[in-house]
Design an enzyme around this catalytic site. Structure first.
Site, PDB file in Angstrom:
ATOM      1  N   CYS A 165       0.842  -1.191   0.000  1.00  8.24           N
ATOM      2  CA  CYS A 165       0.000   0.000   0.000  1.00  8.24           C
ATOM      3  C   CYS A 165       0.885   1.252   0.000  1.00  8.24           C
ATOM      4  CB  CYS A 165      -0.947   0.105   1.186  1.00  8.24           C
ATOM      5  SG  CYS A 165      -1.923  -1.360   1.471  1.00  8.24           S
ATOM      6  N   ARG A 177       3.008   0.599  -5.383  1.00  8.20           N
ATOM      7  CA  ARG A 177       2.943  -0.124  -4.109  1.00  8.20           C
ATOM      8  C   ARG A 177       1.634  -0.889  -3.921  1.00  8.20           C
ATOM      9  NH1 ARG A 177       6.744   1.413  -0.612  1.00  8.20           N
ATOM     10  NH2 ARG A 177       5.511   0.540   1.081  1.00  8.20           N
ATOM     11  N   TRP A 225      -3.140  -2.396  -1.548  1.00 10.52           N
ATOM     12  CA  TRP A 225      -2.906  -3.764  -2.007  1.00 10.52           C
ATOM     13  C   TRP A 225      -3.490  -4.626  -0.899  1.00 10.52           C
ATOM     14  CZ3 TRP A 225      -0.363  -8.254  -0.501  1.00 10.52           C
ATOM     15  CH2 TRP A 225      -0.093  -9.182  -1.506  1.00 10.52           C
ATOM     16  N   ASN A 282      -0.507   1.293   6.124  1.00 16.15           N
ATOM     17  CA  ASN A 282       0.174   0.338   5.259  1.00 16.15           C
ATOM     18  C   ASN A 282       0.776  -0.706   6.181  1.00 16.15           C
ATOM     19  OD1 ASN A 282       1.944  -0.973   3.482  1.00 16.15           O
ATOM     20  ND2 ASN A 282       3.497   0.625   3.666  1.00 16.15           N
ATOM     21  N   GLY A 283       0.368  -1.975   6.022  1.00 21.21           N
ATOM     22  CA  GLY A 283       0.917  -3.024   6.885  1.00 21.21           C
ATOM     23  C   GLY A 283      -0.176  -3.970   7.338  1.00 21.21           C
ATOM     24  N   GLU A 334      14.329 -15.665 -15.034  1.00 23.07           N
ATOM     25  CA  GLU A 334      13.918 -14.263 -15.019  1.00 23.07           C
ATOM     26  C   GLU A 334      13.060 -13.939 -16.252  1.00 23.07           C
ATOM     27  OE1 GLU A 334      13.739 -12.014 -12.941  1.00 23.07           O
ATOM     28  OE2 GLU A 334      13.627 -10.145 -14.051  1.00 23.07           O
ATOM     29  N   LYS A 394       9.227 -12.584 -16.073  1.00 26.47           N
ATOM     30  CA  LYS A 394       8.762 -11.344 -16.728  1.00 26.47           C
ATOM     31  C   LYS A 394       7.494 -11.615 -17.526  1.00 26.47           C
ATOM     32  CE  LYS A 394      10.409  -8.878 -14.961  1.00 26.47           C
ATOM     33  NZ  LYS A 394      11.234  -9.154 -13.869  1.00 26.47           N
ATOM     34  N   GLU A 419       4.519 -12.274 -15.133  1.00 26.04           N
ATOM     35  CA  GLU A 419       4.112 -11.088 -14.380  1.00 26.04           C
ATOM     36  C   GLU A 419       3.241 -10.136 -15.185  1.00 26.04           C
ATOM     37  OE1 GLU A 419       7.466  -9.648 -11.238  1.00 26.04           O
ATOM     38  OE2 GLU A 419       8.121  -9.735 -13.310  1.00 26.04           O
ATOM     39  N   HIS A 446      14.078 -34.341 -18.496  1.00 27.12           N
ATOM     40  CA  HIS A 446      13.572 -35.034 -17.304  1.00 27.12           C
ATOM     41  C   HIS A 446      12.148 -34.615 -16.958  1.00 27.12           C
ATOM     42  CE1 HIS A 446      17.470 -36.746 -16.731  1.00 27.12           C
ATOM     43  NE2 HIS A 446      18.030 -35.542 -16.745  1.00 27.12           N
ATOM     44  N   LYS A 474       5.059  -3.561  -6.124  1.00 24.23           N
ATOM     45  CA  LYS A 474       6.503  -3.449  -6.271  1.00 24.23           C
ATOM     46  C   LYS A 474       7.235  -3.665  -4.956  1.00 24.23           C
ATOM     47  CE  LYS A 474       9.940  -1.525  -8.928  1.00 24.23           C
ATOM     48  NZ  LYS A 474      10.173  -2.793  -9.617  1.00 24.23           N
TER      49      LYS A 474
HETATM   50  C1  G6P Z   1       7.956  -7.932  -5.664  1.00 27.66           C
HETATM   51  C2  G6P Z   1       8.171  -7.267  -7.004  1.00 27.66           C
HETATM   52  C3  G6P Z   1       9.321  -7.959  -7.737  1.00 27.66           C
HETATM   53  C4  G6P Z   1      10.566  -7.964  -6.871  1.00 27.66           C
HETATM   54  C5  G6P Z   1      10.305  -8.607  -5.515  1.00 27.66           C
HETATM   55  C6  G6P Z   1      11.471  -8.405  -4.567  1.00 27.66           C
HETATM   56  O1  G6P Z   1       7.420  -9.192  -5.848  1.00 27.66           O
HETATM   57  O2  G6P Z   1       6.998  -7.297  -7.771  1.00 27.66           O
HETATM   58  O3  G6P Z   1       9.577  -7.274  -8.948  1.00 27.66           O
HETATM   59  O4  G6P Z   1      11.586  -8.654  -7.536  1.00 27.66           O
HETATM   60  O5  G6P Z   1       9.158  -8.003  -4.906  1.00 27.66           O
HETATM   61  O6  G6P Z   1      11.576  -7.041  -4.298  1.00 27.66           O
HETATM   62  P1  G6P Z   1      12.868  -6.308  -3.797  1.00 27.66           P
HETATM   63  O7  G6P Z   1      12.460  -4.872  -3.689  1.00 27.66           O
HETATM   64  O8  G6P Z   1      13.212  -6.908  -2.460  1.00 27.66           O
HETATM   65  O9  G6P Z   1      13.932  -6.523  -4.797  1.00 27.66           O
END
Ligand code: G6P
Length: 615
Positions: free
Chosen positions: A2, A27, A75, A101-102, A488, A492, A495, A511, A610
């Site tokens: 949030c 956020r 969120w 937030n929390g 990765e 991507k 996501e 496998h 994020k």
């Molecule tokens: C969230 C974000 C990701 C990020 C992860 C870790 O899931 O959506 O993009 O890699 O958190 O975040 P950090 O800020 O600790 O790298």
């Protein structure tokens, strides 16, 4: 997670808070709301959806004038995203307004207690419990708001960044934090409150980052008083001067932040190694490592803790650090590490990687490692973030603000820092020859230029994206240090396009995942020349003979894979250990273009945020 924003001063608060919320949407963005006090009235609007939806609704419903306001972009944790669960929340009397937030973990017990005493609740949130508990303390103890917040927080278990005001005393906002970030921007007779500094960057460069366990009373005329929540001691807050500027947090002509951030990677990597990578002098200079060199050199083991994309950067570093320094490396999901009673020795070095520097699981893993005597080194992007402050030492990636929720430049700059650390340690330990060390430094210095060349394939990648945008599944394969790149790439795609994707080490395919291959299945293979090239070519043949569609990332001039693959994307050649930095680029662009073609919200994908400040 949030985002929270507040304003108190002499300007109109609504435009500041509303724009600030839009900057904090990374956020969380499932619902939003703002409460304003003006012309003797408390007015508010809140709704499920984006901040822009809330703004439209609010502007149609109320007159937003007023010089104190609190806003929130959510969120969801407790209660589904809907209008009622959106913040701000209000106490039963309607006097107190809160944004939070929390998570309040013991909210259920507190709610029962308050219900038995006649309080009622309209939402399913823990936040509404918190604001009524504050009200209850004011009524029972006859104390002022600041004291009541402090007394209340001593009863709650959980994590929070909160801001509260009382409509009967609209010249002060009380804020507090534990485990979730909270910044106070200081203007002339005006104060800004936010989860990070981006909402108020055009108004002031002076900021106080509240520390965990602190409560602050922010008064329009009388300034800020900060105390420790637990024992009431006064704190003299440290006012920092920010380097951030507005341009860094705007799209700058790109359609999306993600695309801007992909294209920023050459500059971001240069910023990461500036002053650290001194190729001509044959030096890697990093104060955080230099000052603690003995700890690193005596390390029997390095444990990397991280989440998400940062965890993938950690996996790349496992190859780099082990290869160059021969120090064993373990890479752990922070969320698993913290709950499994891990073996941590006093001579272990823990490297915590986090773009935001706020990820709750990574933070908890750091605290655990510190308790057990390990030395903890942070690799963070956000300056002054909680993780940066909690670790013994560290290095910032200096990538600049990353706003797209799907991480891009944070990943490559994290790898850059980790490569510098690996090289520095290898040199100090004598596990790398002088010429090899020099070659690595020179090559690392050319990486931004090679990424620039890789970015030139953008149009070609868009065409490949068009061909595969309707795929339901996708497999990504890589070997060695490009296996994490495959992970990765798959992350991507998942996501931002919501297409199911799996990353695998190319040789593991036989496998299990090979059973999935048919003419419908796109397989993205990292087949650049160094490393395990011949083996990867055999893996491509295995896919080909099962009619899978191959999209290969190859080096310029490679004809063998070109003949086998359905599509190729060329990237410049570099040494194996640094190739993840270049090979990641086409994978980022591929997922970006697919998501755009599918009309998905690239910068704010569904269900994600994020900065994950909840467990
Ligand atoms: C969230 C974000 C990701 C990020 C992860 C870790 O899931 O959506 O993009 O890699 O958190 O975040 P950090 O800020 O600790 O790298």
């Amino acid at each position: 997670m949030c985002g929270i924003v507040g304003y108190i001063g002499n300007r109109e608060a609504y435009p500041i808070v509303a724009k600030g919320l839009q900057r904090l949407e990374y956020r969380g963005y499932d619902s939003a709301g703002i409460a304003i006090y003006g012309n003797g009235e408390l007015k508010y609007s809140k709704t499920k959806g984006k901040v822009a939806d809330m703004r439209r609704k609010l502007e149609a419903e109320i007159d937003p004038s007023g010089t104190i306001a609190l806003g929130h972009t959510r969120w969801a944790t407790h209660g589904v995203p809907n209008d009622i669960n959106s913040h701000p929340h209000f106490s039963n009397s309607g006097n107190l307004v809160i944004i939070h937030n929390g998570i309040i973990e013991n909210y259920d017990a507190l709610k029962k207690e308050l219900t038995s005493r006649g309080y009622s609740f309209s939402s399913d949130t823990d936040t509404e419990v918190l604001v009524n508990l504050i009200e209850d303390v004011i009524v029972k103890e006859g104390v002022k708001l600041g004291k009541a917040v402090q007394m209340t927080l001593n009863q709650v278990v959980g994590a929070y960044a909160i801001a509260v005001f009382d409509r009967r005393k609209p010249n002060e906002i009380v804020v507090a934090r534990l485990g979730s970030p909270l910044a106070i921007g200081i203007g002339k007779d005006e104060y800004f409150i936010a989860s990070d500094a981006s909402p108020f960057i055009e108004y002031t460069n002076n900021v106080i980052y509240l520390e965990d366990g602190e409560v602050a009373v922010v008064r329009k005329e009388k300034g800020i008083k900060v105390r420790k929540i637990e024992d009431d001691t006064m704190v003299d807050p440290y006012v920092q001067e920010l380097q951030l500027n507005l341009e860094q947090i705007e799209k700058g002509g790109f359609d999306h932040f993600m695309l801007k951030e992909i294209f920023e990677q050459p500059a971001a990597i240069r910023d990461t190694y500036r002053g650290r990578l001194l190729a001509d002098e044959g030096i890697v200079s990093m104060a955080g490592v230099d000052d603690n060199l003995e700890r690193f050199l005596n390390a029997k083991r390095i444990i990397v803790v991280a989440c998400g994309t940062s965890w993938h950067a950690g996996l790349v570093s496992e190859y780099l650090i082990e290869e160059l320094t021969r120090i064993p490396v373990e890479v752990e999901y922070a969320s698993e590490f913290r709950y499994r009673n891990p073996i941590i020795n006093r001579d272990d070095v823990v490297i915590a990687i986090s773009q935001s520097g706020e990820t709750a699981d990574t933070m908890a893993a750091i605290k655990l490692a510190k308790e057990r005597g390990a030395f903890v080194f942070g690799v963070c992007n956000v300056v002054g973030s909680s993780i940066a402050r909690e670790t013994h030492a560290g290095a910032y990636t200096h990538a600049g603000p990353e706003i797209g929720v799907a991480s891009t430049k944070a990943f490559t700059t994290q790898i850059t820092i980790l490569a510098l650390i690996a090289l520095k340690l290898a040199k100090a330990k004598g596990t790398i020859s002088k010429s090899d060390f020099q070659m690595h430094l020179q090559e690392l210095e050319t990486i931004p230029q090679k990424i620039e060349v890789a970015l030139e394939s953008n149009d070609a990648i868009r065409e490949v994206a068009f061909r595969y945008k309707d795929a339901r599944n996708c497999i990504y394969l890589g070997r060695g240090c490009n296996f994490p790149v495959a992970l990765e790439g798959a992350l991507k795609l998942k996501e931002i396009s919501y297409i199911h994707a799996e990353g695998y080490p190319a040789a593991e395919m036989k496998h299990g995942p090979i059973a999935l291959i048919d003419e419908e299945m796109p397989v993205v293979v990292i087949a650049t020349r160094k490393g395990h090239y011949e083996k990867v070519v055999s893996n491509i043949q295995e896919i080909k003979s099962r009619k899978g569609k191959i999209i290969a990332i190859i080096n310029e001039g490679d004809t063998s894979v070109r003949e086998l693959a359905d599509h190729v994307i060329e990237v410049p050649e570099t040494m194996e250990s640094l190739s993840p930095l270049v090979n990641t680029i086409p994978l980022q662009l591929l997922s970006y273009h697919i998501a755009v073609m599918l009309n998905k919200n690239v910068d704010q994908p569904r269900n994600l945020a994020k900065s994950v400040t909840v467990e």
